[in-house]
Design a protein around this motif. Structure first.
Motif, PDB file in Angstrom:
ATOM      1  N   HIS A 115     -20.713 -44.947 -31.001  1.00 39.56           N
ATOM      2  CA  HIS A 115     -20.800 -45.242 -29.586  1.00 39.56           C
ATOM      3  C   HIS A 115     -19.065 -45.883 -29.531  1.00 39.56           C
ATOM      4  CE1 HIS A 115     -21.555 -47.411 -25.887  1.00 39.56           C
ATOM      5  NE2 HIS A 115     -21.092 -48.524 -26.183  1.00 39.56           N
ATOM      6  N   PHE A 116     -18.512 -45.545 -28.309  1.00 41.71           N
ATOM      7  CA  PHE A 116     -17.144 -45.880 -28.035  1.00 41.71           C
ATOM      8  C   PHE A 116     -17.173 -47.025 -26.677  1.00 41.71           C
ATOM      9  CE2 PHE A 116     -17.468 -41.323 -28.970  1.00 41.71           C
ATOM     10  CZ  PHE A 116     -16.721 -41.440 -30.195  1.00 41.71           C
ATOM     11  N   ALA A 117     -16.155 -47.624 -26.741  1.00 42.37           N
ATOM     12  CA  ALA A 117     -15.947 -48.747 -25.544  1.00 42.37           C
ATOM     13  C   ALA A 117     -14.804 -48.384 -25.095  1.00 42.37           C
ATOM     14  CB  ALA A 117     -16.401 -49.954 -25.885  1.00 42.37           C
ATOM     15  N   LEU A 118     -14.362 -48.013 -23.973  1.00 41.69           N
ATOM     16  CA  LEU A 118     -12.969 -47.865 -23.272  1.00 41.69           C
ATOM     17  C   LEU A 118     -12.883 -49.028 -22.306  1.00 41.69           C
ATOM     18  CD1 LEU A 118     -14.232 -44.867 -23.868  1.00 41.69           C
ATOM     19  CD2 LEU A 118     -12.001 -44.078 -23.104  1.00 41.69           C
ATOM     20  N   ILE A 172     -25.085 -54.171 -17.058  1.00 40.26           N
ATOM     21  CA  ILE A 172     -24.498 -53.588 -18.045  1.00 40.26           C
ATOM     22  C   ILE A 172     -25.219 -53.036 -19.191  1.00 40.26           C
ATOM     23  CG2 ILE A 172     -22.453 -53.867 -19.810  1.00 40.26           C
ATOM     24  CD1 ILE A 172     -21.582 -53.896 -16.925  1.00 40.26           C
ATOM     25  N   HIS A 173     -25.971 -53.944 -19.562  1.00 37.18           N
ATOM     26  CA  HIS A 173     -26.989 -53.529 -20.802  1.00 37.18           C
ATOM     27  C   HIS A 173     -28.063 -52.458 -20.245  1.00 37.18           C
ATOM     28  CE1 HIS A 173     -26.059 -57.604 -22.485  1.00 37.18           C
ATOM     29  NE2 HIS A 173     -25.305 -56.695 -22.942  1.00 37.18           N
ATOM     30  N   ALA A 213     -27.591 -44.639 -20.993  1.00 38.40           N
ATOM     31  CA  ALA A 213     -26.722 -43.866 -21.601  1.00 38.40           C
ATOM     32  C   ALA A 213     -26.688 -43.521 -22.837  1.00 38.40           C
ATOM     33  CB  ALA A 213     -25.277 -44.321 -21.191  1.00 38.40           C
ATOM     34  N   ALA A 214     -27.206 -44.370 -23.600  1.00 38.65           N
ATOM     35  CA  ALA A 214     -27.558 -44.148 -25.116  1.00 38.65           C
ATOM     36  C   ALA A 214     -28.757 -43.098 -25.158  1.00 38.65           C
ATOM     37  CB  ALA A 214     -27.645 -45.500 -26.081  1.00 38.65           C
ATOM     38  N   LEU A 215     -29.920 -43.553 -24.454  1.00 41.83           N
ATOM     39  CA  LEU A 215     -31.042 -42.552 -24.385  1.00 41.83           C
ATOM     40  C   LEU A 215     -30.631 -41.332 -24.091  1.00 41.83           C
ATOM     41  CD1 LEU A 215     -33.666 -44.844 -23.090  1.00 41.83           C
ATOM     42  CD2 LEU A 215     -33.192 -44.327 -25.509  1.00 41.83           C
ATOM     43  N   LYS A 272     -27.781 -39.746 -24.233  1.00 40.04           N
ATOM     44  CA  LYS A 272     -26.923 -39.222 -25.380  1.00 40.04           C
ATOM     45  C   LYS A 272     -28.195 -38.775 -26.403  1.00 40.04           C
ATOM     46  CE  LYS A 272     -24.505 -39.225 -29.326  1.00 40.04           C
ATOM     47  NZ  LYS A 272     -24.784 -39.886 -30.796  1.00 40.04           N
ATOM     48  N   GLN A 273     -29.046 -39.440 -26.748  1.00 40.46           N
ATOM     49  CA  GLN A 273     -29.951 -39.238 -27.849  1.00 40.46           C
ATOM     50  C   GLN A 273     -30.782 -37.935 -27.417  1.00 40.46           C
ATOM     51  OE1 GLN A 273     -32.501 -42.160 -28.950  1.00 40.46           O
ATOM     52  NE2 GLN A 273     -33.207 -41.414 -30.614  1.00 40.46           N
ATOM     53  N   LYS A 274     -31.185 -37.700 -26.318  1.00 41.86           N
ATOM     54  CA  LYS A 274     -32.111 -36.681 -25.672  1.00 41.86           C
ATOM     55  C   LYS A 274     -31.223 -35.312 -25.670  1.00 41.86           C
ATOM     56  CE  LYS A 274     -34.809 -34.888 -21.978  1.00 41.86           C
ATOM     57  NZ  LYS A 274     -35.112 -35.057 -20.651  1.00 41.86           N
ATOM     58  N   THR A 275     -29.901 -35.555 -25.020  1.00 42.95           N
ATOM     59  CA  THR A 275     -28.778 -34.367 -24.914  1.00 42.95           C
ATOM     60  C   THR A 275     -28.607 -33.872 -26.462  1.00 42.95           C
ATOM     61  OG1 THR A 275     -28.199 -35.432 -23.058  1.00 42.95           O
ATOM     62  CG2 THR A 275     -26.801 -33.381 -23.952  1.00 42.95           C
ATOM     63  N   TYR A 276     -28.361 -34.745 -27.287  1.00 42.09           N
ATOM     64  CA  TYR A 276     -28.015 -34.341 -28.418  1.00 42.09           C
ATOM     65  C   TYR A 276     -29.268 -33.664 -29.354  1.00 42.09           C
ATOM     66  CZ  TYR A 276     -25.656 -33.982 -33.106  1.00 42.09           C
ATOM     67  OH  TYR A 276     -25.088 -33.715 -34.227  1.00 42.09           O
TER      68      TYR A 276
END
Length: 190
Positions: free
Chosen positions: A70-73, A127-128, A134-136, A138-142
């Protein structure tokens, strides 16, 4: 820095009227250098980090290899959420990818902030929810695309983020070695 957080809260919750002076007792600010580690695996996790400027990343070590997840900008929050909530030892580490300016809220400050300003709980919930979604995705896309398609997706969806992430860190995030990432970039994936 505190003004940036207030604006971020008000952007999501326009009715939030507290200002910098109101929030200052609940936060601290911190400047960190590139590669500085803010949290190590197995240490107590007692802080949330809001990135006012810079970039942080979350990772774990497996067989002495850093696995970035994970990243945080700017305007993103990051912590080891599981252990922050459970008050246990961290299962992830957090490091600065760039020189960064942070707003830090420790567990005690967080609870006091929510007690004083219950509306902030709605902010953090929003926020959460976004971060979890977004995490889900990313996981599905990956999981459902080739590495080439994932790289293309990330490059097209987050070009500004990709431009800031050093290749070794992004290779770890993609779960490829550096040579594979270089090949993806050279293959003209667009």
């Amino acid at each position: 820095m505190t003004n940036r957080l207030v604006k971020h809260i008000q952007n999501l919750l326009p009715d939030f009227t507290a200002g910098e002076k109101d929030l200052s007792p609940f936060i601290t600010t911190r400047v960190v250098k590139k590669d500085e580690i803010l949290l190590r695996e197995n240490e107590p996790c007692d802080a949330l980090y809001f990135v006012a400027r810079g970039c942080l990343y979350l990772y774990y070590e497996h067989h002495a290899v850093k696995q970035v997840i994970h990243f945080a900008l700017e305007n993103w929050w990051i912590t080891d959420y599981k252990t922050f909530a459970m008050k246990g030892p961290a299962v992830y580490s957090i490091a600065a990818m760039e020189d960064s300016e942070l707003i830090v809220i420790n567990r005690q400050q967080y609870e006091a902030l929510l007690n004083q300003y219950p509306m902030v709980a709605l902010y953090f919930n929003t926020i959460h929810e976004r971060a979890y979604g977004a995490a889900l995705l990313k996981q599905k896309t990956y999981a459902t695309t080739t590495k080439e398609d994932f790289y293309k997706y990330f490059k097209n969806t987050y070009p500004d983020i990709l431009a800031r992430i050093p290749d070794p860190i992004f290779a770890s995030y993609m779960q490829v070695n550096l040579e594979e990432l270089v090949q993806l970039k050279q293959s003209g994936v667009s």
